[in-house]
Enzyme design. Structure first.
Site, PDB file in Angstrom:
ATOM      1  CB  CYS A   1      -1.334   0.023   0.955  1.00 65.35           C
ATOM      2  SG  CYS A   1      -0.199  -0.387   2.692  1.00 65.35           S
TER       3      CYS A   1
ATOM      4  CG  HIS B   1      -3.917   0.322   5.187  1.00 66.43           C
ATOM      5  ND1 HIS B   1      -3.388  -0.903   4.034  1.00 66.43           N
ATOM      6  CD2 HIS B   1      -4.937   0.949   4.563  1.00 66.43           C
ATOM      7  CE1 HIS B   1      -4.224  -0.425   2.961  1.00 66.43           C
ATOM      8  NE2 HIS B   1      -5.100   0.339   3.194  1.00 66.43           N
TER       9      HIS B   1
END
Length: 867
Positions: free
Chosen positions: A355, A827
């Protein structure tokens, strides 16, 4: 010879067809003619050897795959894959005629047809290594896989398998291609997680009905006082510590002792549980495993897996109320976000901790200069790409930009699908997005961290990408010019009061977190006391209180003088106290601001300041414009400090214990040795700061070389993320290369790519023969750049850094946010303002944002506005 389809039905579906080319309908050919047909092409058909990369899941120029409408064509000589739109280009460029066409047909199951049994593939040997159907529910879809040989330019087709009728070499080559492994699969331990097997105990795991319920925090080993590296036994719910080799964390091995005593085989590591899974270990199988029923097994002990988020130390997971948890706030959970489709609204699938790459590339390709450079020049970049386009930076950048901006991979569901979703009360239509496997493999192949499957720092990847853009630019056009600015550093000797002004190039502004300026200090103190008490008493933790920091305080901290460690005063000819201030000698077109949220704890584990900063939509930093030497200031003499060379240059004095501490963090060993050496053995903390400041340099991981012993001991200063890439290669080295018959453009590009090393530059030229074919493209790009350079100025020196100076007033158009305790975990998502509204990019999901959390960002992207 008459054009014919050699196998199958006229429809072109599974079993054969006439192929994509125009012409008469399909016909038949005797089986004995197949071998004769292939005879002229036999010298070009190869069997993949060890080390050959076989691409059968992704086109080299697009994100077409076997699941795309036109399928995928794999060259039987180079093993590169091409979509229907690009295979003709490869045929014309190389003359290769034989391709294997791969097609995966996906159909919805007829209700009740399979009774819930997993679909059976018609050709079970095909596509064993494709990882492309993760977004398709196997209970709702069935697959049929098809393979055939296609001979260009007439598109003759030979269905596979056809063992009895094809020459043995062709049969062996086809079988090897179909059974080849993914070219992205690595053998390092980092990739073992991709090959975990389902535990044999998972389906029939015994769980005791003993009433055990696991609290949301405050965990401790049942047999000792350890509060980290804790494992929950999935049979009886006992929490016990692991051994030292579990994740390199301390432990007394009580979890293993418990298995030996009771025989309960599976345990899950607390602090790793997320909606996507967790770390599960099988004591009986002696390896990490998958548990497909993990959610049910955790629910037995009162753990709702869908509400969990991984933590670094396991002190709390789902204990924070949704309205204040950074995971929920940043991802805008609990809101019905409207999916966005079309050009510029394409997501990127998460490859497993990828990510950080996705959010940076989404931000990069929202900038017009990058769009024009790579997508605007798509046709020319593809036409002049090397024979292996998977190993060309500009080709892969153009491919990624087109994938994100074309809208081809972001199409809304059909009306019938929407009606079905409404009937099922489902409001989450699936979005395919693109899978950046090829891009990630190329841009990270020479980087020890980005080439791993571990989570990384988005800021470090941003600088790494800028480095690649600089090194692979064609002609003089360079889209990363929009980020580049010049920093003026003023250093003053506190004793003599004399000053020195220097300039360096930078690409982002690092803003410190002024924790001392928090406006809610009393709340923070009360929260910390309550939290500690709750952990001690094993009660639910209190509602999180986040520090609120004024942006003005962070900007003030940035502008204040810093102490210069180990400052040597040329006025005193000795070490002295010194202070440094930084100002902008130029303002960039696009200003990237990084909030320095990450620091290191006493245990050397990266920590994050969980703070809220009121970042402005409109930013004015004109008051930080550099002024240069002022009247009344006296410059420090231009005298270099004495060079200290160890008595034994072949064996420099290096603290090996500090080296090993740094190496255990994952940094290259040679880089750790240089860091300890150049910081005078002052300890791992100082050496770590050196690594952070130099890790983007081309020779970062190369062996230590000392003055007078075959190398240079100096490395460019890269504080605040600067990269010393602006100086042109020395003319004397360029002249040596051009005297050998090479073009000047080749010499300059090779030297820039090899940090001005003559020997390596020559090797680089010989390994890039396609550059000779690029002269026309280079001339075209240089002409375009000359027409667009009106606003690019140079510093006082002709060879100075190129910058796009202007006003210091900016408007926010995007920001990247990080969730989790450190850059080693968590994340990333990003928010970008498009067409007047904010859009959230969360992996493959792209939606209209309702409440963009501007105060919780990590990196902010501003564009200049007119005064």
């Amino acid at each position: 010879m008459q054009r014919a389809a050699l196998f199958g039905s006229p429809g072109g579906g599974p079993g054969g067809g006439s192929g994509p080319g125009p012409g008469p309908g399909p016909g038949k050919m005797a089986a004995g003619d197949l071998g004769e047909l292939l005879v002229p092409y036999m010298p070009t058909i190869r069997v993949p050897r060890s080390g050959d990369r076989v691409y059968k899941a992704e086109c080299a120029f697009s994100y077409d795959s076997p699941i795309s409408e036109g399928g995928l064509y794999v060259c039987m000589n180079t093993f590169l894959a091409f979509g229907r739109e690009h295979v003709e280009r490869h045929y014309r460029k190389t003359g290769q005629c034989v391709y294997m066409h791969l097609k995966r047909h996906v159909r919805e199951k007829v209700t009740g047809a399979s009774g819930g049994v997993l679909p059976q593939r018609r050709n079970p040997k095909l596509f064993l290594d494709l990882e492309m159907t993760g977004d398709l529910n196997s209970d709702d879809y069935e697959y049929e896989d098809e393979a055939k040989l296609v001979i260009f330019p007439d598109h003759y087709e030979i269905a596979l398998p056809n063992i009895e009728e094809l020459p043995a070499l062709v049969t062996i080559a086809c079988d090897a291609v179909l059974n080849s492994k993914s070219p992205y699969r690595k053998q390092e331990p980092d990739s073992w997680e991709n090959e975990l097997q389902i535990s044999k105990h998972a389906n029939n795991l015994m769980q005791l009905d003993n009433g055990v319920r696991i609290p949301p925090g405050g965990w401790k080993c049942a047999k000792c006082d350890l509060r980290e590296n804790l494992w929950l036994n999935l049979t009886d719910g006992t929490i016990l510590c692991g051994k030292w080799f579990f994740d390199n964390m301390g432990g007394n091995g009580h979890a293993l002792d418990h298995y030996k005593e009771m025989g309960y085989p599976l345990a899950v590591k607390l602090g790793t549980i997320t909606p996507d899974g967790a770390d599960v270990y099988s004591f009986q199988e002696e390896e990490s495993v998958l548990d497909p029923h993990l959610a049910k097994h955790l629910a037995h002990f009162g753990i709702d897996m869908l509400q969990m988020h991984s933590t670094e130390n396991g002190t709390r997971d789902n204990d924070v109320k949704p309205r204040i948890s950074e995971w929920e706030v940043i991802q805008e959970s609990g809101m019905k976000l409207k999916p966005m489709y079309g050009s510029g609204y394409t997501g990127m699938r998460n490859l497993g901790n990828s990510c950080y790459l996705s959010v940076v590339m989404q931000a990069i390709f929202s900038i017009p200069e990058f769009q024009r450079m790579y997508v605007g020049n798509l046709a020319r970049i593809f036409d002049y790409s090397p024979l292996d386009p998977t190993q060309d930076f500009n080709t892969q950048m153009a491919k990624l930009g087109h994938g994100l901006l074309s809208g081809q991979y972001s199409k809304p569901p059909m009306k019938s699908e929407l009606i079905e979703q409404v009937m099922k009360e489902e409001h989450k239509p699936q979005q395919n997005g693109i899978s950046p496997c090829m891009f990630k493999a190329f841009v990270s192949k020479s980087h020890p961290e980005f080439s791993s499957n571990r989570q990384q720092d988005a800021q470090e990847f941003f600088l790494h990408l800028v480095n690649l853009v600089e090194r692979n630019r064609i002609g003089s056009e360079n889209p990363s010019d929009v980020f580049r600015f010049v920093v003026e550093e003023r250093i003053q000797c506190c004793q003599s009061r004399k000053v020195r002004y220097t300039e360096r190039v930078d690409y982002l502004m690092q803003l410190p977190v002024a924790m001392e300026a928090a406006t809610n200090k009393d709340e923070l103190i009360a929260y910390e006391l309550t939290r500690r008490e709750a952990e001690t008493c094993r009660r639910p933790l209190p509602e999180l209180v986040r520090a609120r920091i004024p942006f003005s305080a962070c900007l003030q901290a940035f502008s204040e003088p810093d102490n210069v460690e180990d400052f040597w005063s040329s006025a005193l000819q000795a070490k002295s106290a010194g202070v440094k201030t930084s100002r902008f000698a130029s303002f960039p077109e696009y200003l990237v601001v990084q909030i320095k949220k990450f620091t290191f704890g006493l245990d050397w584990v990266p920590k994050k300041f969980d703070v809220s900063i009121d970042m402005p939509d409109l930013l004015d930093i004109n008051h930080l414009r550099a002024t240069g030497l002022q009247p009344g200031e006296e410059e420090l003499p231009d005298i270099a400090p004495p060079i200290v060379i160890p008595d034994d240059p072949k064996a420099p004095d290096i603290d090996e214990s500090s080296v090993m501490q740094l190496a255990e963090m994952g940094f290259p060993l040679e880089a750790c040795r240089k860091a300890v050496y150049y910081t005078g053995n002052m300890g791992p903390e100082v050496a770590f700061n050196w690594i952070i400041g130099h890790m983007e340099e081309p020779d970062f991981a190369e062996p230590l070389s000392l003055p007078g012993f075959g190398g240079s001991a100096t490395m460019g200063a890269t504080a605040f993320g600067a990269i010393g890439l602006d100086n042109q290669p020395p003319e004397e080295i360029v002249a040596i290369i051009t005297s050998m018959g090479f073009q000047r453009t080749q010499a300059v590009q090779a030297l820039k790519a090899t940090n001005n090393n003559l020997e390596r530059a020559l090797d680089w030229i010989f390994s890039h023969p396609e550059l000779e074919e690029d002269n026309e493209f280079i001339a075209h790009m240089m002409e375009m750049e000359n027409n667009a350079n009106a606003n690019i100025i140079s510093e006082s020196k002709p060879d100075g850094p190129r910058v796009k100076d202007g006003s210091g007033r900016y408007e926010l158009f995007g920001f990247i946010s990080h969730m989790g305790p450190s850059t080693m975990s968590g994340h990333y998502v990003c928010h970008i303002k498009k067409e007047g509204r904010w859009v959230i990019y969360n992996d493959h999901k792209v939606c209209a944002s309702e409440r963009p959390p501007k105060d919780l960002g990590y990196m902010y992207f501003y564009h200049r506005i007119s005064s």
